[in-house]
Scaffold this active site. Structure first.
Site, mmCIF file in Angstrom:
data_model
loop_
_atom_site.group_PDB
_atom_site.id
_atom_site.type_symbol
_atom_site.label_atom_id
_atom_site.label_comp_id
_atom_site.label_asym_id
_atom_site.label_seq_id
_atom_site.Cartn_x
_atom_site.Cartn_y
_atom_site.Cartn_z
ATOM 1 N N ASP A 113 0.849 -1.201 0.000
ATOM 2 C CA ASP A 113 0.000 0.000 0.000
ATOM 3 C C ASP A 113 0.879 1.242 0.000
ATOM 4 O O ASP A 113 1.898 1.287 0.702
ATOM 5 C CB ASP A 113 -0.894 0.037 1.249
ATOM 6 C CG ASP A 113 -2.150 -0.809 1.094
ATOM 7 O OD1 ASP A 113 -2.293 -1.468 0.045
ATOM 8 O OD2 ASP A 113 -2.974 -0.814 2.031
ATOM 9 N N ASP A 134 -4.741 2.458 -4.151
ATOM 10 C CA ASP A 134 -3.286 2.495 -3.970
ATOM 11 C C ASP A 134 -2.740 1.136 -3.563
ATOM 12 O O ASP A 134 -1.644 1.046 -3.023
ATOM 13 C CB ASP A 134 -2.926 3.538 -2.916
ATOM 14 C CG ASP A 134 -3.483 3.185 -1.539
ATOM 15 O OD1 ASP A 134 -4.605 2.642 -1.491
ATOM 16 O OD2 ASP A 134 -2.805 3.437 -0.533
#
Length: 309
Positions: free
Chosen positions: A173, A216
């Site tokens: 992430d 993301d």
């Protein structure tokens, strides 16, 4: 003699008519004689006045036969009547997609006498289909595998693990990505996502599976991870390379959770272990990686620290 001559003229005219028809289409037509072991095949647009040419090949002798002709006849002998799509060697041995329609004629004893049919070149059609399939499996922004395609390929590789072999699932992430969009706009956010995707592509091999489930989040199925130490050697440099993307007041970093996978593992189980490691990395301050061993191994947890060197 006059009757025979007239009959020969009619046959010649009939053949000329058929050659004109064959020459009007891009398909080729063929006839295979089982008793004579002879293949006759038309070549569209090869003759004068748009006529097709007929080429004959005898497969019962000792002379060398074109690889395509040999492979095609083997296919005809073994195939059932109907429509078939087959790759056969053409153009210096390169496999080429063909669509072949076949119909077999039997003699009075039920044996195969002739097989006749039509050959269509579908190489461009199959290439276009493959391109559409590839496009459907890719994330439109980064070009990485989307959720469904990435998972399917990972599951196929996971199912093939045997013995002491180990793979790994890496979840990544981008830290505080929402703030990037809020402060710099979605255009800069897209730039960050594409740069991270490029780092991932250059950090792993073609046989590894790299995907972007969304937002993301990124996921990598790493083949041949062997042990935690080797896995850490991949995650550490990855953290540093993402950090090097920082510029113009924009600080970039990632949190990584990675889990080793072994024989008998399900994708859900490996993903859950990697996901828990990812949350531990975030809770510990982000900008770091945490590794989880395969439950069947005796290794301990490693990588529980930030990498800033």
């Amino acid at each position: 003699l006059r009757q025979r001559n007239a009959s020969s003229l009619r046959l010649a005219l009939e053949l000329k008519k058929h050659l004109q028809v064959y020459g009007m289409v891009s398909d080729a037509f063929f006839e295979y004689d089982y008793a004579a072991q002879r293949l006759i095949i038309s070549t569209p647009h090869a003759g004068e006045d748009g006529e097709a040419e007929l080429k004959s090949y005898f497969l019962g002798g000792t002379e060398e036969i074109d690889p395509f002709i040999g492979a095609f006849v083997d296919f005809v002998r073994q195939s059932e009547d109907g429509m078939h799509e087959k790759q056969l060697p053409r153009d210096n041995g390169q496999l080429h997609w063909l669509r072949v329609a076949t119909r077999t004629i039997h003699d009075d004893h039920g044996k195969r006498a002739y097989t006749v049919g039509r050959i269509s070149d579908i190489e461009e059609e199959r290439r276009a289909q493959q391109e559409l399939l590839e496009k459907a499996q890719r994330d439109s922004l980064t070009g990485l595998f989307n959720t469904a395609a990435g998972r399917q390929r990972s599951e196929e590789l996971l199912a093939g693990l045997r013995g002491g072999n180990r793979d790994a699932l890496i979840l990544l992430d981008i830290d505080y990505f929402k703030e990037v969009n809020d402060r710099y706009g979605h255009r800069r956010g897209d730039w960050v996502l594409t740069r991270v995707a490029e780092v991932l592509r250059s950090s792993f091999r073609p046989e590894d599976v790299i995907g972007r489930p969304g937002g993301d989040e990124f996921v990598v199925y790493l083949r041949g991870a062997r042990e935690l130490a080797a896995l850490g050697e991949r995650c550490g440099p990855l953290c540093r390379r993402i950090r090097e993307l920082s510029r113009d007041g924009l600080h970039l970093s990632v949190s990584i959770g990675a889990a080793l996978a072994g024989p008998g593992d399900s994708y859900e189980a490996v993903y859950e272990r990697a996901d828990q490691a990812l949350y531990r990395a975030k809770d510990a301050g982000r900008d770091r990686y945490i590794l989880v061993p395969w439950p069947g191994d005796t290794q301990g947890v490693a990588g529980d620290e930030a990498l800033r060197g």
